[in-house]
Design an enzyme around this catalytic site. Structure first.
Site, short mmCIF file in Angstrom:
data_model
loop_
_atom_site.label_atom_id
_atom_site.label_comp_id
_atom_site.label_asym_id
_atom_site.label_seq_id
_atom_site.Cartn_x
_atom_site.Cartn_y
_atom_site.Cartn_z
N GLU A 91 0.80 -1.23 0.00
CA GLU A 91 0.00 0.00 0.00
C GLU A 91 0.83 1.28 0.00
OE1 GLU A 91 -2.80 -0.19 3.24
OE2 GLU A 91 -3.96 -1.75 2.30
N GLU A 109 -5.34 -8.64 1.04
CA GLU A 109 -6.00 -8.29 2.30
C GLU A 109 -7.46 -7.99 2.03
OE1 GLU A 109 -4.35 -5.06 4.66
OE2 GLU A 109 -2.32 -5.77 4.26
C1 FCB Z 1 -4.46 -2.07 5.66
C2 FCB Z 1 -3.06 -2.39 6.17
C3 FCB Z 1 -3.05 -3.44 7.25
C4 FCB Z 1 -4.19 -3.27 8.23
C5 FCB Z 1 -5.50 -3.13 7.49
C6 FCB Z 1 -6.69 -3.01 8.39
O1 FCB Z 1 -4.47 -0.80 5.08
O2 FCB Z 1 -2.26 -2.85 5.11
O3 FCB Z 1 -1.79 -3.41 7.87
O4 FCB Z 1 -3.94 -2.19 9.04
O5 FCB Z 1 -5.45 -2.02 6.64
#
Ligand code: FCB
Length: 465
Positions: free
Chosen positions: A189, A375
């Site tokens: 990110e 994620e």
């Molecule tokens: C993302 C991050 C991760 C976690 C989630 C909830 O942006 O990559 O580390 O904090 O959000």
């Protein structure tokens, strides 16, 4: 520019959705990868052990007022000592992949120079062996936000020399683990590192300067691009990609001004990353808006950033509704709340459909060879019941509905190859400290006891069936 983590004052909607759609593992391709994800600073603890140096998050947490509950990742889930049990949990879930990140300050305490710290490398070596022994394919992220503080003191990601330090670190790690780790994510990110860390300042290192954020962003992308050939050299049969946080944008109204705002917002939030990674350079419309805040790009940088990769990692959490906001910085947009929608305890809108829209769009516009959801997850205020169980029906529903969305995307032709649930464990959620639980496993931070939540049990049963 919007905030990725809306202020905690955002009202939660009254909408509580707990329905469980029918979704079955057998409806996914047989070789689909099923995983969970974590990140070093959020779970490891052991901040002073075995030669680990200080990271920008240690420093940030030590600054009063930065973390909502005044906490830090100094102990977190104590994963540094409890990793075998945590990997057992991942195996219990029935996952076949595990995404984790490497703490750069464990490898080079000062960020660069001299020999890499053998004890730091050994820790990850044992972790990787442990994952493989349990049938978990290791997916390593090289940078999930814990920059050595020593490098920050020399300017951090805003200076170009941090890119060469990153390459030195990446070389050491991939040489050491590349015989066993075949899947590498260069950066997690870059938008968050750049904008939360250097524009909004609510993440480490807490800088507030738009032009700095843009320069940081360029260096992060450059570090990715230059690392790709290096990783390929060090890792036979290695597969390399980057993970982006992407958001499908929608307009706040039917007005032409809001429609134009959506396009600008998409330019700075999504295309700003996807275009250069795909050899198209930075989007001209955004560059024009940035003016003097545009990053300094040297000859050859854009070619480097466009290095061919094997997959694109997408972290999907929520869509963004965008309005025209002439006074809001160079992009002149504002993310506004869609009224009356379902939200998590963070205030993030819940939208499985948004995930389908996003995946479809990325596939249509950029044709990545493979996409992985690296994620996806949700936070709710979990309650431990008298019998010790956690009936997190909302998280369970969130998970099931997003898996169904993943399946819908595949049915539309998106080459989605895997899903990593965020997260295996409740953990240190950055500026929110321990106030936000994202785990499939509940962690009692006083005793370090782990308890699978109902959502984790559901994932396990789904994967077993
Ligand atoms: C993302 C991050 C991760 C976690 C989630 C909830 O942006 O990559 O580390 O904090 O959000």
């Amino acid at each position: 520019m919007s905030t990725d983590r809306p202020a905690p004052t955002v009202p939660q909607s009254d909408l509580t959705v707990i329905d469980l759609p029918e979704v079955r593992r057998r409806d996914f391709p047989a070789d689909f990868l099923w995983g969970s994800a974590t990140a070093s600073y959020q779970i490891e603890g052991a901040c002073d052990e075995d030669g680990r140096g200080e990271s920008i998050w240690d420093r940030f947490c030590a600054t009063p007022g930065r973390i909502r509950d005044g906490s830090s990742g100094a102990v977190a889930c104590d994963h540094y000592h409890r990793w075998p049990a945590d990997l057992d949990l991942a195996r219990t879930l029935g996952t076949n992949a595990y995404r984790f990140s490497i703490a750069w300050p464990r490898i080079f305490a000062q960020g660069r120079g001299g020999k890499p710290n053998a004890k730091g490398l050994d820790f990850y070596s044992r972790l990787v062996d442990g994952a493989l022994e349990r049938g978990l394919q290791p997916w390593a992220t090289l940078y999930h936000w814990d920059l050595p503080q020593a490098l920050q003191e020399q300017g951090g990601w805003a200076t170009r020399s941090t890119v060469s330090a990153y390459l030195e670190y990446t070389d050491a790690v991939t040489r050491h683990l590349g015989d066993r780790v075949k899947h590498w994510i260069t950066q997690n990110e870059p938008w968050c590192t750049s904008f939360l860390g250097h524009h909004e300042g609510n993440h480490a290192p807490g800088v507030r300067n738009y032009a700095t954020a843009m320069q940081v962003c360029h260096h992060l992308l450059l570090s990715h691009g230059l690392a790709v050939p290096e990783i390929r050299r060090n890792v036979p049969q290695g597969r390399v990609g980057i993970t982006l946080s992407l958001h499908p944008p929608t307009a706040a109204s039917d007005s032409a001004a809001d429609a134009a705002a959506v396009s600008r917002h998409d330019g700075s939030r999504n295309r700003w990353f996807l275009d250069p990674l795909n050899g198209r350079g930075y989007p001209a419309d955004v560059l024009a808006l940035l003016g003097p805040a545009a990053p300094r790009v040297l000859p050859g940088d854009l070619e480097a950033i466009a290095a061919a990769t094997d997959f694109l990692g997408i972290n999907y959490y929520f869509p963004e509704m965008v309005a025209d906001a002439p006074d809001a910085g160079p992009i002149a947009t504002r993310v506004v709340e869609r009224p009356g929608v379902e939200r998590t305890a963070f205030g993030w809108e819940v939208s499985p459909d948004g995930m389908v829209t996003l995946l479809d769009r990325v596939w249509r516009d950029y044709r990545p060879a493979e996409i992985y959801l690296t994620e996806n997850g949700s936070t709710y205020d979990d309650v431990v019941r008298p019998d010790g169980s956690i009936l997190d029906l909302q998280r369970r529903s969130y998970l099931a509905r997003h898996l169904r969305a993943a399946q819908q995307a595949i049915a539309r032709g998106v080459p989605l190859k895997g899903y990593f649930a965020w997260s295996l464990l409740d953990n240190f959620e950055w500026a929110e400290g321990y106030l936000r639980r994202f785990g499939l496993t509940y962690v009692d931070f006083d005793t370090q006891k782990r308890t699978l939540k109902a959502s984790g049990e559901w994932y396990r049963d789904f994967l077993r069936a």
